[in-house]
Design a protein around this motif. Structure first.
Motif, PDB file in Angstrom:
ATOM      1  N   ARG A 122       0.838  -1.201   0.000  1.00 55.22           N
ATOM      2  CA  ARG A 122       0.000   0.000   0.000  1.00 55.22           C
ATOM      3  C   ARG A 122       0.873   1.249   0.000  1.00 55.22           C
ATOM      4  O   ARG A 122       1.965   1.256   0.593  1.00 55.22           O
ATOM      5  N   ASN A 156       1.335   5.986   3.070  1.00 52.42           N
ATOM      6  CA  ASN A 156       1.487   5.240   4.314  1.00 52.42           C
ATOM      7  C   ASN A 156       2.043   3.873   3.963  1.00 52.42           C
ATOM      8  O   ASN A 156       1.404   2.840   4.155  1.00 52.42           O
ATOM      9  N   LEU A 157       3.241   3.902   3.431  1.00 49.41           N
ATOM     10  CA  LEU A 157       3.871   2.724   2.829  1.00 49.41           C
ATOM     11  C   LEU A 157       3.800   1.490   3.731  1.00 49.41           C
ATOM     12  O   LEU A 157       4.205   1.510   4.886  1.00 49.41           O
ATOM     13  N   LEU A 158       3.253   0.432   3.145  1.00 48.36           N
ATOM     14  CA  LEU A 158       3.137  -0.854   3.823  1.00 48.36           C
ATOM     15  C   LEU A 158       3.799  -1.875   2.907  1.00 48.36           C
ATOM     16  O   LEU A 158       3.453  -1.968   1.735  1.00 48.36           O
ATOM     17  N   GLU A 164      13.484  -7.269   5.805  1.00 47.67           N
ATOM     18  CA  GLU A 164      13.926  -8.317   6.725  1.00 47.67           C
ATOM     19  C   GLU A 164      12.965  -8.568   7.883  1.00 47.67           C
ATOM     20  O   GLU A 164      13.072  -9.588   8.569  1.00 47.67           O
ATOM     21  N   ALA A 165      12.048  -7.665   8.124  1.00 48.84           N
ATOM     22  CA  ALA A 165      11.151  -7.810   9.281  1.00 48.84           C
ATOM     23  C   ALA A 165      10.356  -9.110   9.174  1.00 48.84           C
ATOM     24  O   ALA A 165       9.931  -9.489   8.085  1.00 48.84           O
ATOM     25  N   PRO A 166      10.146  -9.814  10.294  1.00 49.77           N
ATOM     26  CA  PRO A 166       9.496 -11.124  10.236  1.00 49.77           C
ATOM     27  C   PRO A 166       7.978 -11.062  10.027  1.00 49.77           C
ATOM     28  O   PRO A 166       7.372 -12.082   9.724  1.00 49.77           O
ATOM     29  N   VAL A 168       4.706  -4.676   7.007  1.00 52.44           N
ATOM     30  CA  VAL A 168       5.555  -3.775   7.798  1.00 52.44           C
ATOM     31  C   VAL A 168       5.393  -2.345   7.294  1.00 52.44           C
ATOM     32  O   VAL A 168       5.385  -2.113   6.088  1.00 52.44           O
ATOM     33  N   ARG A 169       5.262  -1.405   8.229  1.00 56.42           N
ATOM     34  CA  ARG A 169       5.210   0.008   7.853  1.00 56.42           C
ATOM     35  C   ARG A 169       6.637   0.533   7.764  1.00 56.42           C
ATOM     36  O   ARG A 169       7.387   0.428   8.730  1.00 56.42           O
ATOM     37  N   LEU A 170       6.970   1.089   6.628  1.00 48.89           N
ATOM     38  CA  LEU A 170       8.342   1.567   6.428  1.00 48.89           C
ATOM     39  C   LEU A 170       8.334   3.008   5.952  1.00 48.89           C
ATOM     40  O   LEU A 170       7.390   3.462   5.319  1.00 48.89           O
ATOM     41  N   GLY A 171       9.431   3.695   6.242  1.00 52.98           N
ATOM     42  CA  GLY A 171       9.622   5.033   5.695  1.00 52.98           C
ATOM     43  C   GLY A 171      10.369   4.919   4.368  1.00 52.98           C
ATOM     44  O   GLY A 171      10.977   3.892   4.066  1.00 52.98           O
TER      45      GLY A 171
END
Lengths: 335, 273
Positions: B159, B162-164, B186-188, B192-195
């Motif tokens: 998305r 609001n990057l997902l 890498e998040a399990p 994950v919400r990332l900048g």
């Protein structure tokens, strides 16, 4: 607090702003050495080539730092105005339903996938919602005939409740968009930068100028409507101007960040305890303090998790702001 | 007919299920894939695949199915997706009213094949399920046997704004691995919400953005100022993919692997350093 002490406090806070902006440039998930940051800044100032380091330092970090500072300032200043105007220490930028309006505008855009072009589309939808809500509250208060504190607060509650239900309806009709709407409402500067500064700046300028120019009248209004009228203040006009000015600040802040609570409630409180009730000082110190507080809250929100994941900054301010506010209230009570 | 669902509950039917209410779209797709489309008695509001599903009555959404409508259909089997506690609320309600509800987890190919086999047993189409899972396994193996080479690092945008992004716990990560690439996030978690800064740090070789209900109008990467220095933009390795294929674990996940393996093959021949 005496005059020189005010000056010292003002100088300290004023110096803390550039220091904070500079120091915050060093925080982020992309590994950049101090030399690389300085090189990027130098390249920017000299019009050098657009490297990835430059994009990160200038457009992502600096853009976000400035945006979070301005948002914190706007929320704190509007909180100070609302608390003075409504003579209610628990009033905050969201008392008049402006946040619900912004959230409703954003929810409509997110929920129905309105494909307005460009990064400013969502803030503009939120801004439109915020102004619509403010108009509704002022309209309701006008129906009551007087723009009194009671009618404004009551109007704010009615509008907030109505718009809250509308947001719930939008979420209910668009299950796939629920997380996007909820995340927006939680407040974040993820993905925001100079474009969003551009969206909010005109409203900050007009709203900020209005409330600072009328700060003296705000103090006089605190004495009571009749007393203010006796010394020549056009009570109704000044009250509306202050409401619209502070409302513009809130709307601009919420439209770019989502809902970030407690900054507008806690900062004016703290500042009032430090520098007293004089509105000019209160608003000035609130602007600096609110900006610095939110700037560092955002640094924490984007660096506290591993793997580059981010927390919504609104959650952090609420988590820390809530208990802190309780502590202030308890200490004031015992004092 | 006897299987154990992913809660560890034994599901027992006297005869093959003939009126099934799948509460998650992928189960309807699996049943259609097993040739038991006629046994699907209803669909959730967002389901439109296979096209014949669209004519079935809707019983609400995945997370908020309408229990009254489901009870009215008198199904002999209801199938719900595990994982979310709120989805299991509906399961409890239906079970208390005497319906048989199987709950399956569906997050990777292993689970997909297992669910297909167990639904095969419950619908009396075990043979077909065995054939289909064998064919799908063979296709995955064939794609995996492609000439070795560097694995591209892939980013999947679920998305934006609001990057997902898809994390390691997602079906998409499985699809990437099966196609010969790897998820650079890498998040399990699943999502994950990332900048933007993190995307620049990751500097993926291939950038996938899904289009679908979660991300209805993806903004082209070239129109996002903060992403303009991403190397994959310069090499043209940015692709829009169908959310229904990539994010919904089901038989069509094989098609997602096929599409991605083509993208990766092109990357290997045209872009790789």
């Amino acid at each position: 607090m005496t005059g020189p002490r005010h000056t010292r406090a003002w100088l300290l806070l004023a110096a803390a702003v550039p220091l904070s902006v500079y120091a915050a440039l060093f925080f982020g998930s992309y590994p950049l050495s101090a030399a690389a940051i300085h090189e990027a800044l130098t390249a920017w100032l000299r019009g050098g080539p657009e490297t990835q380091d430059l994009v990160i330092v200038r457009d992502i970090r600096l853009g976000r730092i400035i945006l979070s500072f301005l948002t914190g300032s706007a929320l704190a200043v509007s909180g100070g105005v609302f608390q003075g105007l409504l003579r209610n220490p628990l009033a905050d930028p969201f008392t008049l339903g402006i946040s619900s309006g912004a959230a409703c505008g954003a929810a409509l855009a997110l929920g129905f996938g309105w494909a307005l072009p460009g990064p400013s589309a969502l803030p503009l939808a939120a801004l439109a919602g915020a102004f619509a809500a403010m108009g509704m509250v002022l309209g309701l208060s006008r129906l009551a005939g007087d723009f009194s504190r009671e009618s404004l607060v009551l109007g704010g509650i009615v509008v907030s409740t109505f718009l809250g239900a509308l947001i719930a309806l939008i979420k209910s009709l668009n299950e796939e968009s629920v997380s996007a709407i909820v995340f927006w409402i939680m407040g974040s500067f993820q993905g925001r930068g100079f474009d969003h500064v551009g969206v909010m700046l005109p409203y900050l300028a007009v709203g900020g100028a209005t409330v600072f120019l009328l700060a003296r009248e705000l103090d006089i209004l605190a004495l009571g409507t009749e007393q203010a009228a006796q010394v020549g203040v056009a009570v109704k006009r000044v009250r509306i101007a202050l409401l619209v000015g502070a409302g513009m600040l809130t709307a601009a802040a919420v439209s770019v960040s989502g809902i970030i609570g407690f900054v507008g409630l806690v900062v004016p409180h703290l500042v009032r305890m430090l520098v007293g009730p004089d509105s000019r000082r209160l608003l000035l110190f609130s602007a600096l303090g609110g900006g610095i507080l939110l700037l560092w809250s955002d640094v924490l929100a984007r660096t506290i998790l591993t793997h580059g994941a981010e927390l919504p900054v609104g959650v952090l301010t609420a988590l820390f702001g809530g208990p802190f506010f309780c502590l202030i209230m308890a200490r004031r009570r015992t004092a | 007919m006897r299987v154990t669902d992913d809660r560890g509950v034994e599901i027992l039917l006297d005869a093959p299920a003939a009126r099934i209410v799948p509460l998650y779209g992928a189960f309807g797709e699996i049943l259609a894939d097993l040739g038991r489309e006629e046994a699907v008695a209803a669909r959730t509001a967002a389901d439109d695949f296979p096209p014949a599903i669209a004519s079935k009555p809707s019983i609400g959404t995945h997370l908020r199915p309408n229990a009254e409508l489901i009870l009215g259909l008198s199904p002999d089997l209801v199938v719900q997706l595990g994982g979310r506690p709120e989805a299991l609320e509906a399961v409890r309600f239906l079970e208390e009213r005497g319906l048989t509800v199987a709950v399956f987890d569906l997050e990777n190919f292993g689970q997909l094949f297992s669910v297909m086999e167990r639904l095969g047993v419950l619908t009396g189409s075990g043979e077909r399920a065995a054939e289909r899972t064998a064919a799908m396994r063979a296709e995955l193996a064939a794609i995996g046997a492609a000439p070795a080479g560097p694995q591209p690092r892939i980013f999947f945008e679920a998305r934006y704004p609001n990057l997902l992004a898809a994390g390691q716990g997602s079906m998409v990560a499985e699809i990437m691995a099966a196609a010969g690439g790897r998820n650079c996030v890498e998040a399990p978690d699943k999502l994950v919400r990332l900048g933007e800064e993190e995307v620049l740090r990751l500097a993926p070789d291939i950038y996938l953005m899904q289009q679908g209900p979660m991300n209805p109008s993806p903004v082209p990467l070239a129109e996002r100022p903060l992403f303009r220095t991403l190397p994959c933009l310069g090499t043209g390795q940015v692709f829009t993919v169908d959310q229904a294929l990539f994010s919904r674990p089901g038989p069509r996940s094989i098609e997602a692997v096929r599409q991605l393996s083509t993208i990766i093959a092109n990357w290997k021949t045209e872009v790789r350093p």
